[in-house]
Every structure is written in C-alpha cells, then in structure tokens.
Design an enzyme around this catalytic site. Structure first.
Site, mmCIF file in Angstrom:
data_model
loop_
_atom_site.group_PDB
_atom_site.id
_atom_site.type_symbol
_atom_site.label_atom_id
_atom_site.label_comp_id
_atom_site.label_asym_id
_atom_site.label_seq_id
_atom_site.Cartn_x
_atom_site.Cartn_y
_atom_site.Cartn_z
ATOM 1 N N SER A 144 -22.135 -3.179 19.378
ATOM 2 C CA SER A 144 -21.048 -4.199 18.860
ATOM 3 C C SER A 144 -20.606 -4.944 20.102
ATOM 4 O O SER A 144 -20.191 -4.694 20.753
ATOM 5 C CB SER A 144 -20.176 -3.790 17.642
ATOM 6 O OG SER A 144 -19.056 -4.369 17.593
ATOM 7 N N TYR A 156 -14.019 2.922 15.977
ATOM 8 C CA TYR A 156 -15.125 2.164 15.667
ATOM 9 C C TYR A 156 -14.941 1.324 17.499
ATOM 10 O O TYR A 156 -16.318 1.343 17.267
ATOM 11 C CB TYR A 156 -14.982 0.395 14.939
ATOM 12 C CG TYR A 156 -15.890 -0.300 14.427
ATOM 13 C CD1 TYR A 156 -17.564 0.659 13.637
ATOM 14 C CD2 TYR A 156 -15.858 -1.195 15.488
ATOM 15 C CE1 TYR A 156 -18.271 -1.006 14.032
ATOM 16 C CE2 TYR A 156 -16.879 -2.396 15.213
ATOM 17 C CZ TYR A 156 -18.686 -1.449 14.795
ATOM 18 O OH TYR A 156 -19.454 -3.082 14.913
#
Length: 256
Positions: A144, A156
């Site tokens: 990401s 995350y």
C-alpha cells in the site's frame, strides 16, 4: 489470435473474492493463466468463481484463511493437484483499519498482523518449496502507499511497511535464482474497502484521517482495481522478467 501473456501459467491469488483480488484473477485468467482463487468466505468466493467460469475462464476456488498454516498448505496442494504446477503467487488478502496507536490493543494488533504479515510470510514459504527446486517462479505482495506514507491505522500502516521490507529481504535471498519477488503498492483504488474508509466505516472510524490528511494526499482521479491487476500482470509476465525486489506504487501520483 494474439498470444496471451500468461498462457500455461498457474497462479494463486489470495483475497480474490472481490475488489482488487477479483480483478487480478480476471486479468490473469483472461491472459491464459489457470487461477486458484482463495478467500475466507465460501459464499462470496463461490460467486466470484462462478462469475469467471461463466466467462470461460479456468479458475478454482479454495476457501482458506491465511492465518491458518493448514489452510495455506491446502491451497498449494490444491494448485498442484488441480493444475500440476505453480508459477505465480499473489499475496493480496489484507485487513484495512484506521485505529490510532492509543486505540490499539494487543488482540487487534495480532489480528491485523496475522493476515497482513504472517499470512503472506506463510504463502511465500510454501511457494518457495515449489519454486526453489525448479529455480523459477514469481511472487507478488500487495502492499500500500501506507507502507511509506502511513496515514491509516497504526497496525495497518506498519504491516504494509513490514511487507515492503519482507519483499526486499526475500529478493536478496533469491538474487542468484530465477525466482522473482516484488510488491505493488496501491493508492486510492475504488473497492468496497476504500469506499468504507472514505465513509469513516473502517475499524477506528475517521479520526486518524483527520490527523493525517494535511500531509499525504494530492486529490485526483482514483485508480480502478484493474490498474492494480495490470501492474501485477507486468510483474508476472515476461515484461517484468528482470524486475526484482521492487515496490511499484500505483496511485496516479496522489501520494508522491
């Protein structure tokens, strides 16, 4: 008829029942690959497999959780039993969240890391059991922009940073082989998870976005799932045959 870029290849794609994973499965199957699609939920996975089979693509679904080693091993066994070989593994399954560090307990941290880091670690290990003996194969981790611009939840973002580092470490291990590992780092991509994030419906809500919004984002057209799938296609095909240990960011310049 034009030659297909992945003709005769066999691929495993995790988190393939919707969003980017489903698009990756469709693009790979369209380019001639036989695809093992895996995800935790049997119902959504079954619907996804049927949708691609109805288009004439050769895909097989295996409900599995990458947090469970036996499940992971079963996915690889299914690939070998069904298609006789394995060429590409895409670690796409992940949990998105927006919990700030002061809201994150150990149970949540473990939950996110089991899927986002330990799961891909297990998939890579199993893939190398097949790839090393034949000295060939391709692994693609889905990271990401948060791996370098950590504006979402603490668990995350740090998990995606770990994926970037793991990708480079494994590439170093494999540098004298014909096995390639790289990562694709999506930016804002129109998927159910992204839409939930924009609406403040991810775990943790939207408070972390309020803290980080001034630092990281140049608004522009968002990516489509197929944009990320095409980056994976580049890496898995002969076009990417000399690309090793890279994290390729696909974000339309929004997170430079």
């Amino acid at each position: 008829m034009d030659a297909k870029m992945l003709e005769g290849k066999v691929a495993i794609i995790s988190g393939a029942s919707y969003g980017m994973g489903f698009s990756m499965a469709e693009v790979f199957a369209r380019e001639g690959a036989k695809v093992i699609m895996t995800a935790r939920g049997q119902e959504k996975l079954g619907a996804a497999v049927k949708a691609l089979r109805d288009k004439g693509y050769e895909v097989t679904g295996v409900a599995a959780d990458n947090k469970n080693l036996e499940d992971v091993q079963r996915v690889f066994q299914m690939a070998l039993e069904t298609y006789g070989d394995l060429d590409v593994v895409i670690n796409n399954a992940a949990i998105g969240e927006q919990k700030m560090i002061d809201e994150t307990d150990d149970e949540w941290l473990e939950y996110v890391y089991q899927t986002n880091v330990f799961g891909p670690f297990r998939f890579i290990r199993e893939a190398l059991k097949i790839f090393l003996p034949k000295n060939e194969g391709c692994i693609i981790n889905i990271s990401s922009v948060n791996g370098t611009r950590p504006f979402c939840g603490a668990s995350y973002t740090s998990s995606k940073g770990a994926i970037n580092t793991l990708t480079k470490n494994v590439a170093m291990r494999l540098i004298d082989t014909n096995i390639r590992i790289n990562a694709v780092a999506p930016g804002s991509t129109i998927t159910p998870a992204h839409l939930a994030n924009k609406a403040g419906k991810q775990p943790g809500g939207a408070k972390m976005l309020e803290y980080s919004k001034h630092f990281v984002y140049f608004p522009g057209p968002e990516c489509e799932p197929e944009d990320q799938a095409n980056a994976c296609l580049f890496l898995a095909s002969d076009m990417g045959k000399h690309v090793k240990g890279q994290v390729i960011q696909v974000c339309n310049g929004a997170f430079l």
